[in-house]
Design a protein around this motif. Structure first.
Motif, PDB file in Angstrom:
ATOM      1  N   TYR A 117      19.462  10.481 -34.773  1.00 46.78           N
ATOM      2  CA  TYR A 117      19.757  11.680 -35.567  1.00 46.78           C
ATOM      3  C   TYR A 117      20.673  11.372 -36.752  1.00 46.78           C
ATOM      4  O   TYR A 117      20.745  12.148 -37.697  1.00 46.78           O
ATOM      5  CB  TYR A 117      20.380  12.753 -34.670  1.00 46.78           C
ATOM      6  N   THR A 118      21.390  10.248 -36.682  1.00 47.22           N
ATOM      7  CA  THR A 118      22.295   9.917 -37.796  1.00 47.22           C
ATOM      8  C   THR A 118      21.498   9.758 -39.085  1.00 47.22           C
ATOM      9  O   THR A 118      21.943  10.188 -40.149  1.00 47.22           O
ATOM     10  CB  THR A 118      23.089   8.621 -37.513  1.00 47.22           C
ATOM     11  N   HIS A 119      20.330   9.166 -38.988  1.00 40.91           N
ATOM     12  CA  HIS A 119      19.528   8.903 -40.187  1.00 40.91           C
ATOM     13  C   HIS A 119      18.959  10.196 -40.782  1.00 40.91           C
ATOM     14  O   HIS A 119      18.795  10.294 -41.992  1.00 40.91           O
ATOM     15  CB  HIS A 119      18.410   7.907 -39.861  1.00 40.91           C
ATOM     16  N   LEU A 120      18.683  11.160 -39.915  1.00 41.54           N
ATOM     17  CA  LEU A 120      18.199  12.456 -40.416  1.00 41.54           C
ATOM     18  C   LEU A 120      19.291  13.141 -41.234  1.00 41.54           C
ATOM     19  O   LEU A 120      19.025  13.699 -42.295  1.00 41.54           O
ATOM     20  CB  LEU A 120      17.788  13.356 -39.247  1.00 41.54           C
ATOM     21  N   VAL A 121      20.520  13.074 -40.726  1.00 45.71           N
ATOM     22  CA  VAL A 121      21.642  13.684 -41.458  1.00 45.71           C
ATOM     23  C   VAL A 121      21.876  12.925 -42.767  1.00 45.71           C
ATOM     24  O   VAL A 121      22.034  13.526 -43.831  1.00 45.71           O
ATOM     25  CB  VAL A 121      22.931  13.694 -40.602  1.00 45.71           C
ATOM     26  N   ASP A 122      21.880  11.601 -42.677  1.00 46.48           N
ATOM     27  CA  ASP A 122      22.093  10.777 -43.879  1.00 46.48           C
ATOM     28  C   ASP A 122      21.095  11.148 -44.980  1.00 46.48           C
ATOM     29  O   ASP A 122      21.446  11.221 -46.158  1.00 46.48           O
ATOM     30  CB  ASP A 122      21.937   9.285 -43.558  1.00 46.48           C
ATOM     31  N   ALA A 123      19.849  11.365 -44.564  1.00 46.36           N
ATOM     32  CA  ALA A 123      18.779  11.633 -45.548  1.00 46.36           C
ATOM     33  C   ALA A 123      18.928  12.997 -46.207  1.00 46.36           C
ATOM     34  O   ALA A 123      18.564  13.173 -47.366  1.00 46.36           O
ATOM     35  CB  ALA A 123      17.421  11.533 -44.851  1.00 46.36           C
ATOM     36  N   GLU A 124      19.510  13.957 -45.454  1.00 47.03           N
ATOM     37  CA  GLU A 124      19.565  15.335 -45.957  1.00 47.03           C
ATOM     38  C   GLU A 124      20.847  15.670 -46.713  1.00 47.03           C
ATOM     39  O   GLU A 124      20.890  16.625 -47.476  1.00 47.03           O
ATOM     40  CB  GLU A 124      19.430  16.316 -44.780  1.00 47.03           C
ATOM     41  N   GLN A 125      21.900  14.902 -46.478  1.00 51.08           N
ATOM     42  CA  GLN A 125      23.211  15.251 -47.037  1.00 51.08           C
ATOM     43  C   GLN A 125      23.536  14.408 -48.274  1.00 51.08           C
ATOM     44  O   GLN A 125      23.045  13.282 -48.400  1.00 51.08           O
ATOM     45  CB  GLN A 125      24.302  15.025 -45.971  1.00 51.08           C
ATOM     46  N   PRO A 126      24.377  14.927 -49.169  1.00 50.41           N
ATOM     47  CA  PRO A 126      24.767  14.162 -50.358  1.00 50.41           C
ATOM     48  C   PRO A 126      25.493  12.859 -50.002  1.00 50.41           C
ATOM     49  O   PRO A 126      25.432  11.878 -50.717  1.00 50.41           O
ATOM     50  CB  PRO A 126      25.727  15.099 -51.109  1.00 50.41           C
ATOM     51  N   HIS A 127      26.211  12.866 -48.851  1.00 43.26           N
ATOM     52  CA  HIS A 127      26.915  11.659 -48.402  1.00 43.26           C
ATOM     53  C   HIS A 127      26.489  11.359 -46.968  1.00 43.26           C
ATOM     54  O   HIS A 127      26.217  12.276 -46.193  1.00 43.26           O
ATOM     55  CB  HIS A 127      28.436  11.872 -48.435  1.00 43.26           C
ATOM     56  N   PRO A 128      26.463  10.082 -46.580  1.00 39.63           N
ATOM     57  CA  PRO A 128      26.075   9.752 -45.205  1.00 39.63           C
ATOM     58  C   PRO A 128      27.170  10.130 -44.209  1.00 39.63           C
ATOM     59  O   PRO A 128      28.334  10.324 -44.589  1.00 39.63           O
ATOM     60  CB  PRO A 128      25.901   8.225 -45.252  1.00 39.63           C
ATOM     61  N   LEU A 129      26.788  10.229 -42.943  1.00 42.91           N
ATOM     62  CA  LEU A 129      27.775  10.452 -41.886  1.00 42.91           C
ATOM     63  C   LEU A 129      28.794   9.316 -41.910  1.00 42.91           C
ATOM     64  O   LEU A 129      28.434   8.150 -42.085  1.00 42.91           O
ATOM     65  CB  LEU A 129      27.101  10.457 -40.511  1.00 42.91           C
ATOM     66  N   SER A 130      30.044   9.651 -41.692  1.00 44.52           N
ATOM     67  CA  SER A 130      31.095   8.631 -41.661  1.00 44.52           C
ATOM     68  C   SER A 130      31.200   8.024 -40.264  1.00 44.52           C
ATOM     69  O   SER A 130      30.627   8.538 -39.293  1.00 44.52           O
ATOM     70  CB  SER A 130      32.438   9.262 -42.034  1.00 44.52           C
ATOM     71  N   PHE A 131      31.973   6.968 -40.167  1.00 48.74           N
ATOM     72  CA  PHE A 131      32.313   6.359 -38.870  1.00 48.74           C
ATOM     73  C   PHE A 131      32.852   7.439 -37.929  1.00 48.74           C
ATOM     74  O   PHE A 131      32.384   7.598 -36.795  1.00 48.74           O
ATOM     75  CB  PHE A 131      33.379   5.269 -39.099  1.00 48.74           C
ATOM     76  N   PHE A 132      33.847   8.204 -38.404  1.00 49.50           N
ATOM     77  CA  PHE A 132      34.524   9.167 -37.541  1.00 49.50           C
ATOM     78  C   PHE A 132      33.571  10.275 -37.094  1.00 49.50           C
ATOM     79  O   PHE A 132      33.544  10.647 -35.916  1.00 49.50           O
ATOM     80  CB  PHE A 132      35.736   9.768 -38.261  1.00 49.50           C
TER      81      PHE A 132
END
Length: 454
Positions: A117-132
């Motif tokens: 699911y991290t990649h789905l969020v990365d693709a949709e958001q202006p910035h990728p998910l952070s470590f935290f």
């Protein structure tokens, strides 16, 4: 979604999880928004709604208080999840179930559960998910899978836009607020308080540690605005008395429902007694209107540990570790050492992060240390030892500062000085060493010293 398995980087080992997480935006790079974590939580099925949450913020004391709350809840036969940060030695310490950090296998499994699911969020958001944000998602999912009866969740930084704030705490705990992370949160406690007050949600119980008047006003205004119930240290609950004892202290605590006397707490300092009072009140508020069983409270507090918080890791000479990294924390630690130990001399080993108020930290420790060994930890964020030494000489004077850039050498040098107490006019040489300045410095020292003891 057919290409999901190709995109998702699933891990086979703990090292691969570490590598994947560290390749994301670091904790020091912030973009104040809950958009990514909300999208992530939604894709994960809102795991943070599957259990009640005790949410903690504040400048210092969050991890110790979280550990106390966790221990009390487990003593009451509740299954707990605990999320704290940063870690002292290993990343997996951040996610604990039933008081224990995840083992490597569970940590890999928790990562792989959320990785697609991290990649789905990365693709949709202006910035990728952070470590935290990714680790928060892992924790919330792991707690839902366990499943836990209660989650004890410490904010990473701030409050309102901290990734943990997608959870709504049934109990919101606000520990003392001072200045830290000034470049992100502001350099005035009142500005920081507005940010941290964001964890107080409608209908929650807000447990407020003692605060300065301006901070207290902001927190009370927020509670009134959202209809939260408030309990304040020094009014509705608090420390009645405390006496230093071998291995810690004996405290009497006034809770919300009852008074609990002669409670042994195996941690040092008035600040830990206050953390215990806050933890007790938080658990009482969480459970309802009945007082807790006296024996359960005593047994639970006697079991509490808090690694890297005035932790004795070696004797002869005594070496203490404390993760104090701001002036407020340093003051509390210095007073606790005077209160509980009789070192002559006390030699400090300090390594700090470049973005911290190192001058304020050094000034807080100066009256309490005979000598200071300046060092640095291994991370790129560490302030170079030579740079820290320049300020240290201004604060301590030339003769009281030694520079040892390698942490192992710094600890050896300090231990030798502490043992040679007669050089400081004490023929008995009852010296001690305090390693402090950063959670990372303390974590590296802890790993090093514990390895040597084995």
């Amino acid at each position: 979604m057919s290409d999901l398995p190709q995109q998702a980087r699933l891990a086979e080992t703990y090292a691969e999880v570490e590598d994947a997480l560290l390749s994301r935006w670091p904790e020091t790079r912030l973009e104040p928004s809950l958009d990514r974590i909300q999208a992530f939580a939604e894709l994960l099925g809102e795991p943070q709604r599957a259990y009640p949450v005790i949410h903690l913020t504040g400048t210092n004391g969050k991890t110790s208080t979280s550990r106390m709350i966790d221990t009390l809840l487990r003593a009451l036969n509740l299954r707990t999840g605990r999320f704290t940060s940063p870690h002292v030695e290993r990343m997996s310490e951040r996610i604990c179930i039933d008081g224990e950090p995840m083992d490597d296998e569970a940590f890999v499994r928790a990562f792989n559960d959320v990785a697609p699911y991290t990649h789905l969020v990365d693709a949709e958001q202006p910035h990728p998910l952070s470590f935290f944000e990714t680790v928060v998602g892992m924790a919330f999912s792991a707690f839902a899978d366990a499943p836990v009866d209660a989650a004890v969740v410490e904010v990473g930084m701030g409050g309102s836009w901290d990734a943990t704030n997608v959870a709504d705490g049934k109990v919101a705990v606000v520990l003392p607020i001072a200045v830290d992370h000034a470049q992100y949160l502001g350099d005035v406690p009142a500005a920081i308080a507005r940010e941290k007050a964001g964890i107080i949600k409608p209908g929650a119980v807000a447990i407020l540690a003692q605060q300065t008047a301006d901070v207290a006003t902001i927190l009370l205004d927020r509670a009134a605005e959202v209809g939260a119930t408030v309990a304040r240290e020094g009014l509705e609950f608090g420390v009645v008395s405390r006496t230093p004892a071998i291995g810690g202290q004996t405290v009497s605590l006034q809770g919300l429902r009852a008074r609990y006397d002669e409670v042994f707490l195996p941690l040092y300092g008035a600040h830990q007694a206050q953390n215990a009072a806050v933890a007790l009140a938080a658990v009482e508020a969480f459970l309802g209107d009945q007082p807790l069983d006296d024996a359960v409270v005593r047994d639970a507090f006697a079991e509490v540990t808090s690694p890297g918080r005035l932790e004795v890791v070696r004797r002869s000479p005594t070496i203490l570790l404390d993760a104090a990294h701001n002036p407020h924390g340093a003051e509390a630690v210095a007073v606790a050492i005077e209160d509980s130990f009789r070192f002559s001399p006390l030699v400090g080993v300090i390594g700090v992060m470049a973005d911290k108020d190192h001058e304020g930290l050094l000034a807080a420790f100066e009256p309490h240390l005979e000598h200071l060994v300046v060092t640095q930890n291994s991370t790129p964020r560490a302030m170079p030892a030579a740079e820290l030494a320049a300020t240290a000489r201004e604060v301590f004077g030339e003769d009281r500062v030694t520079v040892e850039p390698r942490l192992a050498d710094a600890i050896d040098k300090a231990a030798t000085m502490a043992e040679a107490g007669e050089a400081f006019g004490d023929p008995l040489g009852s010296g001690g060493v305090l390693v402090t300045g950063s959670v990372v410095t303390v974590g590296e020292a802890r790993a090093m010293l514990r390895r040597a003891e084995r």
